[in-house]
Design a protein around this motif. Structure first.
Motif, short mmCIF file in Angstrom:
data_model
loop_
_atom_site.label_atom_id
_atom_site.label_comp_id
_atom_site.label_asym_id
_atom_site.label_seq_id
_atom_site.Cartn_x
_atom_site.Cartn_y
_atom_site.Cartn_z
N LYS A 406 0.82 -1.22 0.00
CA LYS A 406 0.00 0.00 0.00
C LYS A 406 0.85 1.27 0.00
CE LYS A 406 -0.86 -0.53 4.97
NZ LYS A 406 -0.20 -1.85 5.07
N SER A 407 1.92 1.28 0.82
CA SER A 407 2.79 2.47 0.83
C SER A 407 3.54 2.60 -0.50
CB SER A 407 3.78 2.40 2.00
OG SER A 407 3.10 2.46 3.24
N SER A 408 3.99 1.47 -1.05
CA SER A 408 4.70 1.50 -2.34
C SER A 408 3.78 2.02 -3.44
CB SER A 408 5.19 0.10 -2.70
OG SER A 408 6.13 -0.37 -1.76
N LEU A 409 2.53 1.60 -3.41
CA LEU A 409 1.58 2.05 -4.43
C LEU A 409 1.31 3.54 -4.30
CD1 LEU A 409 -0.11 1.00 -6.77
CD2 LEU A 409 -1.95 0.52 -5.16
N LEU A 413 1.86 6.58 -6.94
CA LEU A 413 0.87 7.61 -7.27
C LEU A 413 1.47 9.00 -7.08
CD1 LEU A 413 -1.99 8.63 -7.90
CD2 LEU A 413 -2.56 8.30 -5.48
N MET A 414 2.23 9.18 -6.00
CA MET A 414 2.88 10.47 -5.75
C MET A 414 3.81 10.83 -6.90
SD MET A 414 5.00 11.70 -2.37
CE MET A 414 6.42 10.63 -2.50
N LEU A 415 4.56 9.87 -7.39
CA LEU A 415 5.48 10.13 -8.50
C LEU A 415 4.71 10.55 -9.74
CD1 LEU A 415 8.38 9.95 -9.69
CD2 LEU A 415 7.88 7.57 -10.27
N PRO A 422 0.46 9.54 -16.52
CA PRO A 422 -0.76 8.77 -16.23
C PRO A 422 -0.56 7.77 -15.08
CG PRO A 422 -0.37 8.87 -18.58
CD PRO A 422 0.87 9.41 -17.92
N PHE A 423 -1.64 7.54 -14.35
CA PHE A 423 -1.69 6.52 -13.32
C PHE A 423 -2.72 5.50 -13.75
CE2 PHE A 423 -3.57 4.72 -9.46
CZ PHE A 423 -2.45 4.33 -8.75
N ALA A 424 -2.30 4.25 -13.93
CA ALA A 424 -3.20 3.19 -14.40
C ALA A 424 -3.85 3.58 -15.73
CB ALA A 424 -4.26 2.89 -13.36
N ASN A 425 -3.06 4.17 -16.62
CA ASN A 425 -3.53 4.60 -17.93
C ASN A 425 -4.57 5.71 -17.87
OD1 ASN A 425 -1.86 2.97 -19.42
ND2 ASN A 425 -3.35 1.33 -19.66
N GLN A 426 -4.74 6.34 -16.69
CA GLN A 426 -5.71 7.41 -16.54
C GLN A 426 -4.98 8.75 -16.40
OE1 GLN A 426 -9.06 6.67 -16.81
NE2 GLN A 426 -8.21 4.64 -17.24
N GLU A 427 -5.60 9.79 -16.96
CA GLU A 427 -5.01 11.12 -16.93
C GLU A 427 -4.88 11.61 -15.49
OE1 GLU A 427 -6.02 15.65 -18.56
OE2 GLU A 427 -7.20 13.90 -19.25
#
Length: 697
Positions: A406-409, A413-415, A422-427
């Motif tokens: 969870k912290s790695s994910l 997201l922060m990066l 994109p995050f998970a192919n989302q803008e």
């Protein structure tokens, strides 16, 4: 006498106030209710320093005398009552105690009465033990004993509130110059949900939750008023200055309030009922009684509430708010003009950044009616930080077991937010990020650097801001908001983790969990409406995909906007949601979280330890990774079949993987029924042999 008493139940016991096992690590002895009855009939005559005691819990570990330990691990099977009077106000008599106990617990309730060693005929100090039909968990013990004490107080008794503490000692029969004892009743006390004790306990909890909610809302808006006044005048508020310099606890002691055993509840010197109706929440207090109607202000829930300054106003200035402001300003050397005491009903001051809702009442009470058009004029379209997944201005949890990423994910997201990728192919809307590293910040530093290296990003020049270590958000909210306001284009705040920043005594306490949620939610109201995400641990130690909601009271889930989940299988981490999600539905999102080693992160001996880093798992990768996972399972079956005593380190070598990956594969094979474990050996089941045979052919 034939009594239905759980005589086999054994409770923690020791000898003397200074009996501690923290140096030896040995568990404490045990004593049963039958043992105590026998002691009462023929009590020893022992100096108090060597006298035997019990803690009414069956947890007897070396740390059994620690309050927090008994609260978390204790199971209580005896109600202990202590009637310890003074020369001015002697203890209740045996007759008075018996009548009150029958009224609260019924005629049949088993109760052992015995004099304390310092009892006299004029002051018959005594103790009473009542065995329970079922154990009460430690997390419920203090609230249960509080309810019992309240009911007994209503029948004229004065029990010592110290026994509301989960690890408080109850001294056992010990003969003094004046000794009496009796054993009455035929059945243990059965605290069913409809029992008056449980009814009172739950009513107390509900009332506190509502009182605390209204008081906290009132505190927020009072602070907003003072901040707005500061922005207009540039003058520091004497109220804020006073509250920073004085604690509520210190003032309560100064003004003659008496503390209950739990240290949070206090009895007003003006109380006629003797109840401990004031609860100290650190930054503010709530009074659930009538003796303080003239102190502070009434919250929307109808209870007096206030801060340290309100106590100062009442006790040192007779309730004259202006005089108190003027006097303290002079004493502290502040430049300030006295202001009228704020009125809840008249308050229309809105915190900076929320001006569009200036007409909405701020006290949770009745404001004014408005037309449908006026109400709907404030409707705004959803505005996403990550398109279709995370809305701006919302507060979410992300729940996962230790090691599930969870912290790695969240670092990934922060990066993506910091770089605008994109995050998970989302803008993603690019912006600054604030990461509150409350849990293991040293490890977070290493994970963040590894992630940047894995993605070919320098990282040091990104718009990322940090706080190193946990702190009490409730006591630092103004400072935190002020610092956050300096961050340009703030889009995301991550509070790692819920448990690290939790300020209550028990995460099963709805009031404390509601406080935690509201502390984090307040951050989402900052300029730019950042999204707030809180990594959280679930309940239980055994990983369960169906149990991915934050550990603790349901009030937390009710207050936040959604709960994302994080579940890891080998090198694949799946993000979805469970329990609650406000916003668009999205399918489970798969990410790769391989373990990589980096020369820059080698230890002092030059060794490179693998670190898990996240990259998005594109659809084209799924088949390859599924095949890789199947290959590793087959390799594991082959290695176990060849050596049924293989260690996790040996299995890791055979798979060319880390020990943690080898452990997860082994546990999955056991769960799927392909491998069984007995003693210290592993053995393939018939189904496992068949799978291996098919793979070999």
């Amino acid at each position: 006498m034939d009594m239905n008493i759980p005589t086999a139940a054994a409770f923690c016991t020791g000898f003397g106030q200074h009996d501690t096992h923290k140096d030896t690590g040995e568990p404490y002895d045990k004593v049963t209710f039958s043992d105590i009855v026998a002691m009462a009939e023929n009590p020893p005559q022992t100096p108090k320093a060597q006298a035997q005691w019990t803690i009414a819990s069956r947890y007897c570990g070396w740390d059994a005398r620690v309050f927090e330990v008994q609260r978390d691990r204790g199971e209580f099977g005896l109600i202990g009552l202590d009637f310890d009077g003074t020369a001015e106000q002697p203890a209740n008599s045996a007759k008075e105690i018996g009548a009150a106990l029958r009224a609260v617990f019924g005629e049949d309730a088993t109760r052992l009465y015995y004099s304390s060693s310092r009892a006299t005929e004029a002051n018959p100090k005594s103790r009473v033990l009542l065995p329970l039909a079922d154990y009460i968990p430690g997390r419920d013990w203090s609230d249960t004993m509080e309810a019992i004490h309240q009911l007994l107080e209503e029948h004229g008794l004065r029990p010592d509130p110290a026994l509301e503490r989960a690890a408080q000692l109850i001294f056992l029969p010990n003969r003094g110059e004046y000794y009496r004892h009796s054993l009455k009743g035929v059945a243990p006390v059965d605290l069913t949900p409809d029992h008056p004790v449980i009814q009172r306990r739950e009513a107390n909890r509900a009332a506190r939750l509502e009182a605390e909610r209204a008081a906290q809302e009132e505190r927020v808006w009072k602070a907003a008023e003072r901040r707005a006044r500061f922005h207009e005048t540039g003058l520091e508020s004497p109220v804020d200055h006073f509250n920073k310099a004085h604690s509520i606890e210190g003032l309560l002691g100064r003004y003659g309030y008496a503390a209950r055993g739990n240290g949070r509840d206090w009895r007003s010197p003006d109380s006629t009922s003797g109840s401990f109706a004031l609860r100290d929440y650190g930054e503010y207090w709530v009074y659930m009684g009538s003796a303080m109607d003239d102190v502070g202000r009434k919250s929307a829930a109808g209870y007096p509430t206030g801060d340290a300054f309100d106590l100062f106003v009442y006790h040192e200035h007779g309730g004259d708010y202006k005089d108190a402001v003027r006097s303290y300003s002079k004493e502290a050397g502040l430049r300030s003009e006295p202001v009228a005491k704020p009125s809840i009903a008249e308050s229309k001051v809105v915190p900076p950044g929320d001006e569009r809702r200036a007409d909405v009442p701020r006290n949770g009470g009745f404001g004014r009616l408005e037309s449908n058009a006026a109400f709907m004029a404030r409707l705004e379209p959803s505005d996403y930080l990550v398109d279709g997944i995370c809305e701006k201005g919302m507060t979410y949890a992300i729940t996962g077991f230790t090691g599930h990423g969870k912290s790695s994910l969240m670092l990934y997201l922060m990066l993506q937010v910091a770089t605008g990728k994109p995050f998970a192919n989302q803008e993603v809307e690019q912006g600054s990020v604030l990461f509150l590293a409350g849990e293991n910040p040293d490890n977070v530093r290493r994970q963040w650097r590894a992630l940047c290296l894995a993605h070919g990003v320098d990282g040091y020049d990104l718009p990322v801001f940090w706080h190193d270590g946990a702190f009490r958000i409730s006591q630092s909210l103004d400072a935190l908001e002020a610092e956050a306001a300096k961050i340009p284009n703030l889009r995301l705040i991550i509070g790692d983790t819920l448990q690290a920043f939790f300020e209550g005594e028990s995460d099963n306490d709805n009031v404390s969990m509601l406080n935690a949620a509201r502390n984090f939610r307040s951050l989402s109201r900052a300029a730019g409406k950042p999204t707030v995400i809180i990594p959280a641990h679930p309940a239980g130690k055994k990983a369960d995909k169906g149990n991915l909601v934050p550990r603790g009271g349901g009030a937390f889930m009710n207050e936040i906007d959604g709960n994302y989940t994080c579940w890891r299988e080998d090198e694949i981490v799946t993000m979805h949601w469970q329990g609650k999600h406000r916003g668009s539905y999205f399918e489970p999102l798969d990410f790769a979280m391989p373990e990589k080693a980096f020369p820059e992160l080698a230890d002092t001996k030059g060794r490179q330890h693998p670190i898990s880093v996240v990259t998005h798992l594109f659809d084209s990768d799924k088949r390859r990774r599924a095949q890789e996972a199947m290959r590793k399972e087959t390799d594991a079956l082959r290695a176990i079949h060849a050596n049924n005593k293989i260690s996790e380190a040996g299995l890791a070598d055979a798979l060319g993987a880390s020990k943690s990956t080898a452990r997860r594969i082994k546990e999955r094979l056991i769960k799927d029924g392909l491998v069984k474990k007995y003693a210290r050996k592993l053995e393939l089941t018939d189904e496992g042999l068949e799978v291996l045979s098919d793979a070999e052919s």
